[in-house]
Design a protein around this motif. Structure first.
Motif, PDB file in Angstrom:
ATOM      1  N   ASP A   1       0.805  -1.220   0.000  1.00  0.00           N
ATOM      2  CA  ASP A   1       0.000   0.000   0.000  1.00  0.00           C
ATOM      3  C   ASP A   1       0.840   1.271   0.000  1.00  0.00           C
ATOM      4  OD1 ASP A   1      -2.464  -1.350  -0.022  1.00  0.00           O
ATOM      5  OD2 ASP A   1      -2.262  -1.768   2.124  1.00  0.00           O
ATOM      6  N   GLU A   2       2.074   1.181  -0.402  1.00  0.00           N
ATOM      7  CA  GLU A   2       2.967   2.331  -0.411  1.00  0.00           C
ATOM      8  C   GLU A   2       2.890   3.041  -1.772  1.00  0.00           C
ATOM      9  OE1 GLU A   2       7.475   3.063   1.132  1.00  0.00           O
ATOM     10  OE2 GLU A   2       7.093   1.262  -0.009  1.00  0.00           O
ATOM     11  N   ALA A   3       2.925   4.377  -1.742  1.00  0.00           N
ATOM     12  CA  ALA A   3       2.877   5.159  -2.986  1.00  0.00           C
ATOM     13  C   ALA A   3       4.150   4.939  -3.800  1.00  0.00           C
ATOM     14  CB  ALA A   3       2.726   6.640  -2.667  1.00  0.00           C
ATOM     15  N   LEU A   4       4.001   4.886  -5.114  1.00  0.00           N
ATOM     16  CA  LEU A   4       5.160   4.770  -5.990  1.00  0.00           C
ATOM     17  C   LEU A   4       5.898   6.107  -6.030  1.00  0.00           C
ATOM     18  CD1 LEU A   4       3.554   2.830  -8.952  1.00  0.00           C
ATOM     19  CD2 LEU A   4       5.138   1.933  -7.250  1.00  0.00           C
ATOM     20  N   PRO A   5       7.210   6.083  -6.218  1.00  0.00           N
ATOM     21  CA  PRO A   5       7.958   7.347  -6.283  1.00  0.00           C
ATOM     22  C   PRO A   5       7.462   8.228  -7.427  1.00  0.00           C
ATOM     23  CG  PRO A   5       9.449   5.485  -6.103  1.00  0.00           C
ATOM     24  CD  PRO A   5       8.077   4.924  -6.322  1.00  0.00           C
ATOM     25  N   TYR A   6       7.404   9.525  -7.168  1.00  0.00           N
ATOM     26  CA  TYR A   6       7.059  10.565  -8.150  1.00  0.00           C
ATOM     27  C   TYR A   6       5.612  10.509  -8.627  1.00  0.00           C
ATOM     28  CZ  TYR A   6      12.089  10.526  -8.185  1.00  0.00           C
ATOM     29  OH  TYR A   6      13.399  10.528  -7.790  1.00  0.00           O
ATOM     30  N   ARG A   7       4.762   9.714  -8.009  1.00  0.00           N
ATOM     31  CA  ARG A   7       3.373   9.628  -8.433  1.00  0.00           C
ATOM     32  C   ARG A   7       2.520  10.560  -7.568  1.00  0.00           C
ATOM     33  NH1 ARG A   7       6.076   6.548 -11.210  1.00  0.00           N
ATOM     34  NH2 ARG A   7       5.247   4.906 -12.489  1.00  0.00           N
ATOM     35  N   PRO A   8       1.789  11.467  -8.196  1.00  0.00           N
ATOM     36  CA  PRO A   8       0.902  12.342  -7.420  1.00  0.00           C
ATOM     37  C   PRO A   8      -0.373  11.600  -7.024  1.00  0.00           C
ATOM     38  CG  PRO A   8       0.661  12.816  -9.730  1.00  0.00           C
ATOM     39  CD  PRO A   8       1.767  11.787  -9.617  1.00  0.00           C
ATOM     40  N   ARG A   9      -1.017  12.096  -6.014  1.00  0.00           N
ATOM     41  CA  ARG A   9      -2.305  11.520  -5.605  1.00  0.00           C
ATOM     42  C   ARG A   9      -3.421  12.027  -6.528  1.00  0.00           C
ATOM     43  NH1 ARG A   9      -4.083   8.903  -1.208  1.00  0.00           N
ATOM     44  NH2 ARG A   9      -2.109   9.225  -0.139  1.00  0.00           N
ATOM     45  N   PHE A  10      -3.287  13.276  -7.010  1.00  0.00           N
ATOM     46  CA  PHE A  10      -4.320  13.884  -7.842  1.00  0.00           C
ATOM     47  C   PHE A  10      -3.689  14.752  -8.921  1.00  0.00           C
ATOM     48  CE2 PHE A  10      -6.929  17.620  -8.783  1.00  0.00           C
ATOM     49  CZ  PHE A  10      -8.093  17.012  -9.232  1.00  0.00           C
ATOM     50  N   MET A  11      -4.272  14.703 -10.122  1.00  0.00           N
ATOM     51  CA  MET A  11      -3.867  15.564 -11.234  1.00  0.00           C
ATOM     52  C   MET A  11      -5.134  16.161 -11.834  1.00  0.00           C
ATOM     53  SD  MET A  11      -1.117  12.997 -13.034  1.00  0.00           S
ATOM     54  CE  MET A  11      -0.950  13.973 -14.483  1.00  0.00           C
ATOM     55  N   GLY A  12      -5.103  17.446 -12.127  1.00  0.00           N
ATOM     56  CA  GLY A  12      -6.252  18.087 -12.737  1.00  0.00           C
ATOM     57  C   GLY A  12      -5.811  19.076 -13.804  1.00  0.00           C
ATOM     58  N   LEU A  13      -6.604  19.182 -14.858  1.00  0.00           N
ATOM     59  CA  LEU A  13      -6.314  20.110 -15.949  1.00  0.00           C
ATOM     60  C   LEU A  13      -7.602  20.803 -16.351  1.00  0.00           C
ATOM     61  CD1 LEU A  13      -4.283  21.211 -18.066  1.00  0.00           C
ATOM     62  CD2 LEU A  13      -4.984  19.335 -19.539  1.00  0.00           C
ATOM     63  N   LEU A  14      -7.562  22.119 -16.402  1.00  0.00           N
ATOM     64  CA  LEU A  14      -8.694  22.919 -16.840  1.00  0.00           C
ATOM     65  C   LEU A  14      -8.233  23.712 -18.054  1.00  0.00           C
ATOM     66  CD1 LEU A  14     -11.566  24.008 -16.286  1.00  0.00           C
ATOM     67  CD2 LEU A  14     -10.486  25.771 -14.870  1.00  0.00           C
ATOM     68  N   SER A  15      -8.968  23.609 -19.171  1.00  0.00           N
ATOM     69  CA  SER A  15      -8.560  24.263 -20.420  1.00  0.00           C
ATOM     70  C   SER A  15      -9.726  25.019 -21.055  1.00  0.00           C
ATOM     71  CB  SER A  15      -8.024  23.227 -21.414  1.00  0.00           C
ATOM     72  OG  SER A  15      -6.866  22.630 -20.943  1.00  0.00           O
ATOM     73  N   PRO A  16     -10.056  26.199 -20.555  1.00  0.00           N
ATOM     74  CA  PRO A  16     -11.127  26.969 -21.189  1.00  0.00           C
ATOM     75  C   PRO A  16     -10.640  27.644 -22.471  1.00  0.00           C
ATOM     76  CG  PRO A  16     -10.247  28.177 -19.336  1.00  0.00           C
ATOM     77  CD  PRO A  16      -9.541  26.850 -19.364  1.00  0.00           C
ATOM     78  N   ALA A  17     -11.574  27.892 -23.380  1.00  0.00           N
ATOM     79  CA  ALA A  17     -11.262  28.578 -24.641  1.00  0.00           C
ATOM     80  C   ALA A  17     -12.429  29.505 -24.974  1.00  0.00           C
ATOM     81  CB  ALA A  17     -11.034  27.580 -25.761  1.00  0.00           C
ATOM     82  N   LEU A  18     -12.113  30.632 -25.591  1.00  0.00           N
ATOM     83  CA  LEU A  18     -13.123  31.612 -25.982  1.00  0.00           C
ATOM     84  C   LEU A  18     -12.808  32.067 -27.403  1.00  0.00           C
ATOM     85  CD1 LEU A  18     -15.483  33.536 -25.271  1.00  0.00           C
ATOM     86  CD2 LEU A  18     -13.752  35.135 -24.402  1.00  0.00           C
ATOM     87  N   ARG A  19     -13.790  31.956 -28.274  1.00  0.00           N
ATOM     88  CA  ARG A  19     -13.604  32.384 -29.658  1.00  0.00           C
ATOM     89  C   ARG A  19     -14.522  33.568 -29.932  1.00  0.00           C
ATOM     90  NH1 ARG A  19     -13.062  28.280 -34.503  1.00  0.00           N
ATOM     91  NH2 ARG A  19     -11.166  29.331 -35.088  1.00  0.00           N
ATOM     92  N   MET A  20     -13.914  34.657 -30.432  1.00  0.00           N
ATOM     93  CA  MET A  20     -14.664  35.867 -30.769  1.00  0.00           C
ATOM     94  C   MET A  20     -14.237  36.311 -32.159  1.00  0.00           C
ATOM     95  SD  MET A  20     -14.283  37.861 -27.142  1.00  0.00           S
ATOM     96  CE  MET A  20     -12.505  37.830 -27.265  1.00  0.00           C
TER      97      MET A  20
END
Length: 109
Positions: free
Chosen positions: A12-31
């Protein structure tokens, strides 16, 4: 799963360099001919590392911004990476890119 004696990783040990959570938000606006895009990446700090375990580890909080103008078959894009100039590492003692700017011009013929 069982403990792995070869890699010395407990079940049950975390692997090296592995995050618990990753998130990406990519909004875009076209005018019309303009497009504005942004990326915000959040990655929790690595719970375990292999070498320099006493060094401070921080989460990744990186914001990139792009503005593009399209005219007929041509486009011009200005990009800013790491807008806040946030210092972080993915692997110990290897600082990731600092704020940088790029300008590109492209066309289709």
């Amino acid at each position: 799963l069982a403990d792995d004696a070869i890699s010395r990783i407990a079940k049950d040990e975390a692997l090296p360099y592995r995050p618990r959570f990753m998130g990406l938000l990519s909004p875009a606006l076209r005018m019309g001919p303009w497009t504005l895009e942004g990326d915000f990446r959040y990655v929790t700090r690595a719970e375990r590392v292999s070498f320099f375990s006493n060094y401070e580890r921080v989460p990744q909080k990186v914001f990139n911004l792009r503005a593009r103008y399209q005219w007929q078959n041509f486009s011009v894009q200005l990009q800013v990476k790491n807008l806040a100039n946030y210092n972080y590492t993915v692997v110990e003692q290897n600082l990731e890119e600092i704020r940088n700017f790029s300008l590109s011009i492209s066309g289709e013929f």
